[in-house]
Each structure stands twice: as structure tokens, then as C-alpha cells.
Design a protein around this motif. Structure first.
Motif, PDB file in Angstrom:
ATOM      1  N   LEU A   6      -8.950  -0.441  15.358  1.00  0.00           N
ATOM      2  CA  LEU A   6      -7.783   0.448  14.460  1.00  0.00           C
ATOM      3  C   LEU A   6      -6.359  -0.043  14.278  1.00  0.00           C
ATOM      4  N   LYS A   7      -6.238  -1.021  13.116  1.00  0.00           N
ATOM      5  CA  LYS A   7      -4.732  -1.259  13.249  1.00  0.00           C
ATOM      6  C   LYS A   7      -4.011  -0.494  12.137  1.00  0.00           C
ATOM      7  N   GLU A   8      -2.489  -0.641  12.219  1.00  0.00           N
ATOM      8  CA  GLU A   8      -2.124   0.712  10.980  1.00  0.00           C
ATOM      9  C   GLU A   8      -0.703   0.222  11.004  1.00  0.00           C
ATOM     10  N   ALA A  25      -3.608   1.482  -8.844  1.00  0.00           N
ATOM     11  CA  ALA A  25      -4.260   1.861  -7.348  1.00  0.00           C
ATOM     12  C   ALA A  25      -4.147  -0.100  -7.183  1.00  0.00           C
ATOM     13  N   ALA A  26      -3.251   0.188  -5.387  1.00  0.00           N
ATOM     14  CA  ALA A  26      -2.775  -0.501  -4.783  1.00  0.00           C
ATOM     15  C   ALA A  26      -3.819  -1.402  -4.785  1.00  0.00           C
ATOM     16  N   THR A  27      -2.877  -3.447  -4.836  1.00  0.00           N
ATOM     17  CA  THR A  27      -4.116  -4.053  -4.404  1.00  0.00           C
ATOM     18  C   THR A  27      -3.834  -4.284  -3.209  1.00  0.00           C
ATOM     19  N   ILE A  28      -5.324  -5.276  -3.150  1.00  0.00           N
ATOM     20  CA  ILE A  28      -5.577  -5.423  -1.423  1.00  0.00           C
ATOM     21  C   ILE A  28      -6.231  -6.376  -1.248  1.00  0.00           C
ATOM     22  N   THR A  29      -4.735  -7.438  -1.133  1.00  0.00           N
ATOM     23  CA  THR A  29      -5.509  -8.968  -0.844  1.00  0.00           C
ATOM     24  C   THR A  29      -5.854  -9.091   1.406  1.00  0.00           C
ATOM     25  N   ILE A  30      -7.110  -9.411   1.355  1.00  0.00           N
ATOM     26  CA  ILE A  30      -7.678  -9.623   2.419  1.00  0.00           C
ATOM     27  C   ILE A  30      -7.148 -11.256   3.128  1.00  0.00           C
ATOM     28  N   PRO A  31      -6.415 -11.531   3.860  1.00  0.00           N
ATOM     29  CA  PRO A  31      -6.008 -13.011   4.628  1.00  0.00           C
ATOM     30  C   PRO A  31      -7.368 -14.186   4.396  1.00  0.00           C
ATOM     31  N   LYS A  32      -7.684 -15.441   4.294  1.00  0.00           N
ATOM     32  CA  LYS A  32      -8.435 -16.035   3.803  1.00  0.00           C
ATOM     33  C   LYS A  32      -8.577 -16.551   5.751  1.00  0.00           C
ATOM     34  N   LYS A  84       0.467  25.298  -2.670  1.00  0.00           N
ATOM     35  CA  LYS A  84       1.462  24.311  -2.653  1.00  0.00           C
ATOM     36  C   LYS A  84       1.253  23.480  -3.973  1.00  0.00           C
ATOM     37  N   LYS A  85       2.310  23.660  -5.172  1.00  0.00           N
ATOM     38  CA  LYS A  85       1.945  22.550  -6.571  1.00  0.00           C
ATOM     39  C   LYS A  85       2.049  20.928  -5.536  1.00  0.00           C
ATOM     40  N   VAL A  86       1.218  20.020  -6.533  1.00  0.00           N
ATOM     41  CA  VAL A  86       1.258  18.767  -6.365  1.00  0.00           C
ATOM     42  C   VAL A  86       1.278  17.802  -7.407  1.00  0.00           C
ATOM     43  N   ASP A  87       1.651  16.901  -7.368  1.00  0.00           N
ATOM     44  CA  ASP A  87       2.557  16.313  -8.496  1.00  0.00           C
ATOM     45  C   ASP A  87       0.974  15.062  -8.399  1.00  0.00           C
ATOM     46  N   LYS A  88      -0.105  15.153  -9.403  1.00  0.00           N
ATOM     47  CA  LYS A  88      -1.284  14.442  -9.241  1.00  0.00           C
ATOM     48  C   LYS A  88      -0.684  12.801  -9.942  1.00  0.00           C
ATOM     49  N   LYS A  89       0.647  12.350 -10.273  1.00  0.00           N
ATOM     50  CA  LYS A  89       1.175  11.497 -10.342  1.00  0.00           C
ATOM     51  C   LYS A  89       2.017  11.033  -9.776  1.00  0.00           C
ATOM     52  N   GLY A  90       2.203  11.622  -8.295  1.00  0.00           N
ATOM     53  CA  GLY A  90       3.547  11.521  -7.462  1.00  0.00           C
ATOM     54  C   GLY A  90       2.876  10.128  -6.673  1.00  0.00           C
ATOM     55  N   GLU A  91       3.925   9.162  -5.858  1.00  0.00           N
ATOM     56  CA  GLU A  91       3.459   8.148  -5.447  1.00  0.00           C
ATOM     57  C   GLU A  91       4.807   7.665  -4.846  1.00  0.00           C
ATOM     58  N   VAL A  92       4.661   6.871  -3.444  1.00  0.00           N
ATOM     59  CA  VAL A  92       6.040   6.695  -2.065  1.00  0.00           C
ATOM     60  C   VAL A  92       6.816   5.941  -2.892  1.00  0.00           C
ATOM     61  N   LYS A  93       8.269   5.919  -2.707  1.00  0.00           N
ATOM     62  CA  LYS A  93       9.247   5.219  -3.359  1.00  0.00           C
ATOM     63  C   LYS A  93       9.873   4.959  -2.446  1.00  0.00           C
ATOM     64  N   GLY A  94       9.969   3.216  -2.657  1.00  0.00           N
ATOM     65  CA  GLY A  94      10.859   2.669  -1.324  1.00  0.00           C
ATOM     66  C   GLY A  94      10.534   1.092  -0.671  1.00  0.00           C
ATOM     67  N   ALA A  95      11.404   0.382  -0.543  1.00  0.00           N
ATOM     68  CA  ALA A  95      11.010  -0.955  -0.429  1.00  0.00           C
ATOM     69  C   ALA A  95       9.918  -0.807   0.605  1.00  0.00           C
ATOM     70  N   GLN A  96       9.372  -1.960   0.041  1.00  0.00           N
ATOM     71  CA  GLN A  96       8.306  -1.982   0.578  1.00  0.00           C
ATOM     72  C   GLN A  96       8.888  -3.285   2.303  1.00  0.00           C
ATOM     73  N   ALA A  97       8.238  -3.477   3.273  1.00  0.00           N
ATOM     74  CA  ALA A  97       7.553  -4.257   3.860  1.00  0.00           C
ATOM     75  C   ALA A  97       6.861  -5.242   3.961  1.00  0.00           C
ATOM     76  N   ALA A  98       7.020  -6.063   4.690  1.00  0.00           N
ATOM     77  CA  ALA A  98       6.014  -7.450   4.168  1.00  0.00           C
ATOM     78  C   ALA A  98       4.960  -7.111   4.996  1.00  0.00           C
ATOM     79  N   SER A  99       3.018  -7.430   4.618  1.00  0.00           N
ATOM     80  CA  SER A  99       2.635  -7.051   5.550  1.00  0.00           C
ATOM     81  C   SER A  99       2.548  -8.071   7.280  1.00  0.00           C
ATOM     82  N   GLU A 100       2.512  -7.476   8.233  1.00  0.00           N
ATOM     83  CA  GLU A 100       1.865  -8.472   9.691  1.00  0.00           C
ATOM     84  C   GLU A 100       1.547  -9.114   9.077  1.00  0.00           C
ATOM     85  N   ALA A 101       1.450 -10.427  10.164  1.00  0.00           N
ATOM     86  CA  ALA A 101       0.863 -11.480  10.280  1.00  0.00           C
ATOM     87  C   ALA A 101      -0.938 -11.090  10.235  1.00  0.00           C
ATOM     88  N   GLY A 102      -1.678 -11.537  10.388  1.00  0.00           N
ATOM     89  CA  GLY A 102      -3.214 -10.834   9.753  1.00  0.00           C
ATOM     90  C   GLY A 102      -3.517  -9.901   9.126  1.00  0.00           C
TER      91      GLY A 102
END
Length: 326
Positions: free
Chosen positions: A223-225, A208-215, A179-197
Motif C-alpha cells: 500500500l502506498k499513499e 471524476a478525477a483523471t488518473i494516469t498510470i506512469p508508463k 449530519k447534512k452532507v453536500d453531495k457536490k462537495g469537493e476538496v479545495k486547495g493547491a495540489q501537490a505533484a505526484s511522487e516519483a512512480g
């Protein structure tokens, strides 16, 4: 990601670490490729999808060019440079490896771990020249690739392997999908807020995504997803090649340790077959194409089994955009 056992087996022939096995697997010169109708020396028997039998006379002299020819021809699309391919392979000597070789402790009914590789790009599972030789062959074909060790591996031949530069090397490759792949592809759509914790995620376009660990929060013991963006594509199945953008950080200090955006864009891995860390296999199989998934992974489902790995004691956080499957 943890390299597959296939990658480690191939690395035994090359004088480079497993993670760099094709960083210098011979020259990229077009003059190294022989016409596809060159006569192969090895005799290959067996049907597509089944482990092949490779026979070659002890005194056989293979071409000093890379020779690729169909053992059987499929009816799928032709493989092109830049395609992501999913394939099975076996070599004429044990050091070259085989995807048909049963991994110790593996469920015989489980999907077989196949190779997922980009054609025309270095740093993959098979030597670059073997993968490149698949160009122009059709999905569903069994392709025989052979040449001297010097022709295929070049200067990266490990002298401790016992293989001489003039020795014949033969790979039999079943092209399962491409399969041909778009190397710059990314997911589109409204993003939900992260769950508590759970970590907060900001996914800027083409970065690259910015990921902030909860203080003050301890890393989850299991494993959590969480699906942050819901896609509407097909569900990911074990045994497929998974095409993704991803970013990973350490829970302990929030520092990024890897991202597909840092090395060329979309990456592809075999999923659900032990080819990547357990947290990916468990957390991504069953998700849908188009999903953006947040994973927090404890060491025992990441790199904890390898004390030499610099991330062995870390809890890992990944944001994964599922772009497609192969």
C-alpha cells in the motif's frame, strides 16, 4: 467497496443481491408511514449503546403500516431527510442482523462496525423504510421500528427466507450521529505533484478525477499513499462514518471502474472497522478532513480475497477527497 457483513445479513431476507438490498425495499409512498405515536407491539429493553433485548409474543399482530417510536429520546439534532446517519441496530430475528454481533476474528476492543446510511435514499444497508422512519427522531435516541414484512420489505421479500408477509419485523436503532452532507462537495486547495512512480492526478471540479498510470512502472507491492491536498480538519478516527468523493482506476490499464461522481456525488462508509477494503481502512484512518489522498492498493488489500470479484487480481488506484465524518 466491499459490503459490510451487516449488509449481507439483511440481504438474506430480501430477494435481491447484497449490493442492491434496498433498491426496491417496498414502496416510497407516504401512505406507508404510520403516525409515530402508534402503539408498538414489541417490548424493548436495554440502554442506548448496549445490545437491546427484543420480546414479542408469538401471536402478536403488528401494524400493516411502518410504526416508529422512541424507546428513549436523545438530546441531539433531529434527523432530516438527506442526512447521513451513523447507527447501531438489531432485529427481532437473526436474519435481520445486528451491529452488536461480533464478527469472527474481530478484536473485541476495536470500534464496532456501525451502519452509515443516507436517509431518504435507496441502495443502503437497512431497508429504505426503516431508515426513513428515523426522520424527525433525535440523535442519541433509541428508536423502535416495526411492521409486517410486507409493510417494510414489500415485494422484495425472499420466499426462501421462511418469513411470511404477515410476520412481524422489528428493528431497534440507536442513532449515534447525523449530519447534512453536500453531495457536490469537493476538496479545495493547491495540489501537490505526484511522487516519483505514483500516478498523475488531475481533479477537475465536479467531475471524476483523471488518473494516469506512469508508463513502464510496475504497481507497488505494498500500500502506498500520498496526501495531494492538505486539509486542516479533524483527523479521521476508526469507527467513524467517512464522507468522501472518490475515483478508482485499475493500475493494469488505467481504466476507471468506479467514482462517486458517477452515482450522485458524495458517498459515506464506515472506516477502520472492516466495512470497506483494507487499503481504505489503513490508508484513510488518521488523515484529515479536507485532505485529498492518492492510494495505490495491491490485490491482497483490495478484492483479492474474493476470487469471484472482477477486480480480484487488480492493483487499484484511488483518489479520495475527505469531506467530513459522521
Amino acid at each position: 467497496m466491499i459490503p459490510t457483513k451487516t449488509a449481507r445479513r439483511v440481504a438474506a431476507v430480501l430477494a435481491v443481491p447484497a449490493l442492491l438490498i434496498t433498491a426496491a425495499c417496498g414502496s416510497d409512498s407516504k401512505d406507508d408511514a404510520a403516525p409515530k405515536n402508534s402503539d408498538p407491539v414489541a417490548k424493548v429493553s436495554g440502554k442506548f449503546g448496549a445490545e437491546p433485548k427484543i420480546e414479542i409474543a408469538k401471536d402478536a399482530k403488528v401494524s400493516d403500516k411502518v410504526v416508529a417510536s422512541d424507546v428513549s429520546t436523545g438530546d441531539g439534532a433531529e434527523v432530516k431527510k438527506g442526512d447521513i446517519v451513523r447507527l447501531d441496530f438489531a432485529g427481532n430475528i437473526e436474519a435481520l442482523g445486528s451491529t452488536w454481533a461480533q464478527r469472527q476474528g474481530a478484536d473485541p476492543k476495536a470500534p464496532r462496525a456501525q451502519v452509515v446510511q443516507e436517509v431518504g435514499t435507496q441502495g443502503q444497508m437497512l431497508p429504505t423504510k426503516v431508515a426513513d422512519a428515523l426522520t424527525g427522531h433525535k440523535v442519541g435516541s433509541r428508536v423502535q421500528v416495526e411492521g409486517t414484512a410486507e409493510a417494510i420489505v414489500g415485494e422484495q421479500l425472499n420466499p426462501q427466507s421462511g418469513i411470511k408477509p404477515t410476520d412481524p419485523l422489528v428493528w431497534v436503532v440507536d442513532i449515534v450521529n447525523a449530519k447534512k452532507v453536500d453531495k457536490k462537495g469537493e476538496v479545495k486547495g493547491a495540489q501537490a505533484a505526484s511522487e516519483a512512480g505514483m500516478p498523475e492526478v488531475k481533479a477537475a471540479s465536479q467531475k471524476a478525477a483523471t488518473i494516469t498510470i506512469p508508463k513502464g512502472e510496475k504497481a507497488p507491492k505494498d500500500l502506498k499513499e500520498q496526501v495531494l491536498v492538505k486539509g486542516d480538519g479533524a483527523a479521521v478516527k476508526a469507527g467513524e462514518g467517512l464522507v468522501v468523493q472518490y475515483t478508482g482506476v485499475k493500475w493494469e490499464d488505467g481504466k476507471k471502474f468506479d467514482s462517486s461522481w458517477d452515482h450522485g456525488g458524495a458517498s459515506a462508509f464506515p472506516i477502520g472497522v472492516g466495512g470497506v477494503i483494507q487499503g481504505w481502512d489503513k490508508g484513510l484512518v488518521g488523515k484529515k478532513v479536507g485532505d485529498r489522498v492518492l492510494l495505490t492498493i495491491p490485490p491482497n488489500q483490495a478484492y483479492g480475497a474474493d476470487p469471484s470479484n472482477q477486480l480480484a487480481k487488480n492493483n487499484l488506484v484511488f483518489v479520495v477527497d475527505i469531506l467530513g465524518t459522521v
